[in-house]
Design an enzyme around this catalytic site. Structure first.
Site, PDB file in Angstrom:
ATOM      1  N   HIS A 186       0.812  -1.217   0.000  1.00 10.92           N
ATOM      2  CA  HIS A 186       0.000   0.000   0.000  1.00 10.92           C
ATOM      3  C   HIS A 186       0.847   1.271   0.000  1.00 10.92           C
ATOM      4  CE1 HIS A 186      -0.623  -0.603   4.658  1.00 10.92           C
ATOM      5  NE2 HIS A 186       0.627  -0.722   4.326  1.00 10.92           N
ATOM      6  N   ASN A 187       0.384   2.230  -0.775  1.00 10.68           N
ATOM      7  CA  ASN A 187       0.983   3.567  -0.825  1.00 10.68           C
ATOM      8  C   ASN A 187       2.379   3.608  -1.420  1.00 10.68           C
ATOM      9  OD1 ASN A 187      -0.966   3.648   1.855  1.00 10.68           O
ATOM     10  ND2 ASN A 187      -1.111   5.427   0.522  1.00 10.68           N
TER      11      ASN A 187
END
Lengths: 334, 334, 334
Positions: free
Chosen positions: B238-239
């Protein structure tokens, strides 16, 4: 299925010490076996469970049979005999012939009438599914791909166009056969895709674990030999060749155009870089990185095992100062 | 498709030495080429096959053209020219527009009339599939997700709700875009899930290999730049942000919130820990572990190659005794 | 959903400094927050964004609250409070009860009437899907498998026959539960398959990331405890046991019959060989190789971080000459 002990012994060429007419109904571990089960002892680590086992009979080596409290089935290869006996006692149910009503099968696909095509499968134009093959629910078999006799695709397998799978194979869920190899050429405007025009050719008696991926060749094919056994989440890049009867454990990655010989044993999470030749009979231990061709059979390794963080940190610090140490040592030598 | 040699040379801006009107019908390797094929020489490793090739013409550098026994197509970038010529000679068939009868398409999904939705696909509410896009059998495109123009999802791809894929992308089978990031907070009662509220935003001209997974952002998005090329079984947490035109080989894993620059080349099975910044133009070699941010372009490595087990064991033993050796060496120095 | 700040503080047992009636409508990072958002500060790395944040309120520790320019919600565990507040503000939509018309559900499967079975799912004979469970499109749930209460399978998950998933679990796309373990016995004719007769038993409150694979036991089961959190592309081999509340990051591989204790934290891309016992409370850092059982809690590591290639090459060269250096050093000592 049930067998008498003597029937099983004959099937695997083992010698019984006693209990010829004992009825065997299942297989189990030494620890959890109950009356009617046959168990095995192949790894001395588990010998401690021998004396208290409740199994009716144990498959083991002559040496271990001295300590066996129940009927012994003696063989030089207990694990192999166990594999065969377990297969006899627990035969796989055969799937019903025919295509499920929800399967989408191209008019010109050739599905043998003894084959099973499961719910929500898609079999594209020109594909061949041979006799006694099983294509489980959710599989997609691409244009002109071929699934051999008695081969089984478990649920949600994808086979790309033109790829061929031999006879008596077993592909587990999530396997992808024939995706494009990673072929890209640099240009001023960024990477340019190199069309991947080859296929994947898989021999007979091959097992492929869940979510393993095998890319199609760029030019020419990616080839998996007969009797190759691949565990889960393995990555086989384009134009790799794997020799007959090589076994590879989970999460190993083999880069493009590398050729692996026959009867190799590659452990888990190994990385093998591209364009190498690995001889037959090579063993590579877990999480090693193979950066050069290997011409001789034998055991190859790299990496080192985890330790408590404080000792590991001192070793890494030492490694970083090694070049300096070597110069100092040379100075001292003089 | 067939072309004359001169047509192909013009298309890629290369120079012909002879054979302008020769008809070319396919591409092949130097070793397996036959009359009518064009081949290429880009890696000196394969020069040994040049003299005996049966190809009608070879794409190669000026230097190598001296030794070319057939028509030479000379260019400074033979592999790039080959990529373009192979694409011309082997164009992809275009899919038929329309939704297969077995596809389940939400009433309010917006499917361009030139797009193809394959058998047993599921397109959920509010999803957009743009012009000339192809969604192959068994794909699931979640609520309000977007598939860009001329983008192709191969069979059994999953795109979660809200994720956006740009134009001219190619996603291979088993790819998962937008699964939850691994966000968990410790509590006395065990781990508490941190909702993953961002999306995945993928640029244009991105290729993603089979079974690669890209998690959605926790807050904010996971971002894959234009022209990024991802091989098989890569894990993007994520991210993560990946800059334009970065290429990453198979089985590499990038942990959460790490940002990779533009034009990087990350080899296979690399691990990159979370919250790092990797500059543009960085190369990381196979199976390295990146534990710190990298501010300067260049080549970075860790690990070492496999060796016969006996020499490997001596090295590991040495590594374990390194801290002691260093103390002894310091003693001797005094 | 919207809440007042004081409602949120009460829900998580935190202390407000001001702004009790402020209305909160969403969560965001410090950098991108706007009026109405609540943000958090848990990692000092991000403290630099505190002074300029546009958030209406920040969840943070007492120490950091000194520097907070907006309303402070003070707690000893800001990340945990954030997780709970984000869940309140962004509740998941519940799926509609019932089976989609295109789902293929065996007559004798037991589907709770509150469960949701998505488009193109296949639920085989004897399978159980409990109350409030969600089976998303394209999933295949095998014969006699069980999906617990309020458990959600995202799209394209495969659960093999006989495997059991507890309550309140979340399995992401591409997960495979119950594929055959890698059990093969050598014979003169090649590898012989060892039937994999066990199952996979997964506890309650387990999350499993996309494309993770969990093999069924050979004899006996593979067991995943309550509250275990598994990231993407993890490989769990046959007969592995994972204790309650252990968390494992992406791409880690655990070989057969290894047992991991409770409350362990295994980082990404770790390899753990087979037949080991790992104690409770063990942490293993990224990309380590665990080759021996670990009896004591603590942090364990191997491998070393990437460096510029020139210094790395000198270190590897040193490593190769270590055995020689040690002999020389011993000579000098004398």
């Amino acid at each position: 299925m049930t067998y008498t002990l003597v029937d099983l012994a004959e099937q695997v060429g083992a010698t019984l010490t006693s209990g010829h007419d004992e009825v065997i109904t299942g297989v189990s571990t030494l620890q959890s076996a109950k009356q009617g089960d046959i168990s095995f002892l192949a790894n001395s680590h588990y010998k401690k469970f021998l004396t208290k086992t409740k199994a009716s009979a144990i498959i083991l080596s002559e040496r271990d049979s001295q300590d066996c409290p129940v009927h012994s089935m003696v063989t030089a290869e207990p694990y192999l005999a166990f594999a065969r006996i377990a297969t006899l006692l627990h035969p796989q149910a055969s799937a019903q012939a025919g295509c499920h009503a929800t399967a989408v099968v191209a008019d010109d696909a050739r599905i043998d009438q003894s084959a099973h095509i499961g719910a929500n499968c898609v079999i594209e134009s020109g594909a061949i599914v041979a006799a006694d093959a099983v294509v489980s629910p959710g599989c997609v078999v691409g244009e002109s791909a071929k699934v051999g006799k008695n081969t089984k695709l478990m649920a949600n397998v994808t086979v790309y166009h033109g790829c061929e799978i031999g006879d008596n194979c077993l592909l587990h869920s999530g396997v992808v056969v024939g995706s494009d190899g990673f072929g890209i050429a640099p240009s001023k405007e960024g990477w340019v895709k190199v069309p991947q025009l080859g296929c994947v050719i898989i021999g007979d008696d091959v097992e492929i674990g869940s979510n393993t991926t095998i890319d199609r060749g760029a030019l020419g094919d990616t080839v998996i030999g007969d009797g190759v056994k691949l565990d889960n989440q393995i990555q086989i890049a384009h134009n790799v060749v794997i020799g007959d009867h090589t076994a590879i454990a989970a999460c190993t990655a083999i880069a493009g155009s590398t050729s692996i010989g026959k009867n190799c044993v590659i452990a888990g999470a190994v990385g093998i870089v591209g364009h190498l030749e690995i001889a037959s009979g090579v063993t590579v231990t877990a999480m090693s990185l193979v950066t050069k061709s290997i011409a001789e059979p034998g055991v190859y390794s790299s990496g080192w095992g985890a330790q408590p963080q404080s000792s590991w940190q001192r070793q890494v610090a030492g490694l970083r100062r090694l070049p300096k140490m070597m110069r100092r040592l040379q100075g001292l030598g003089k």
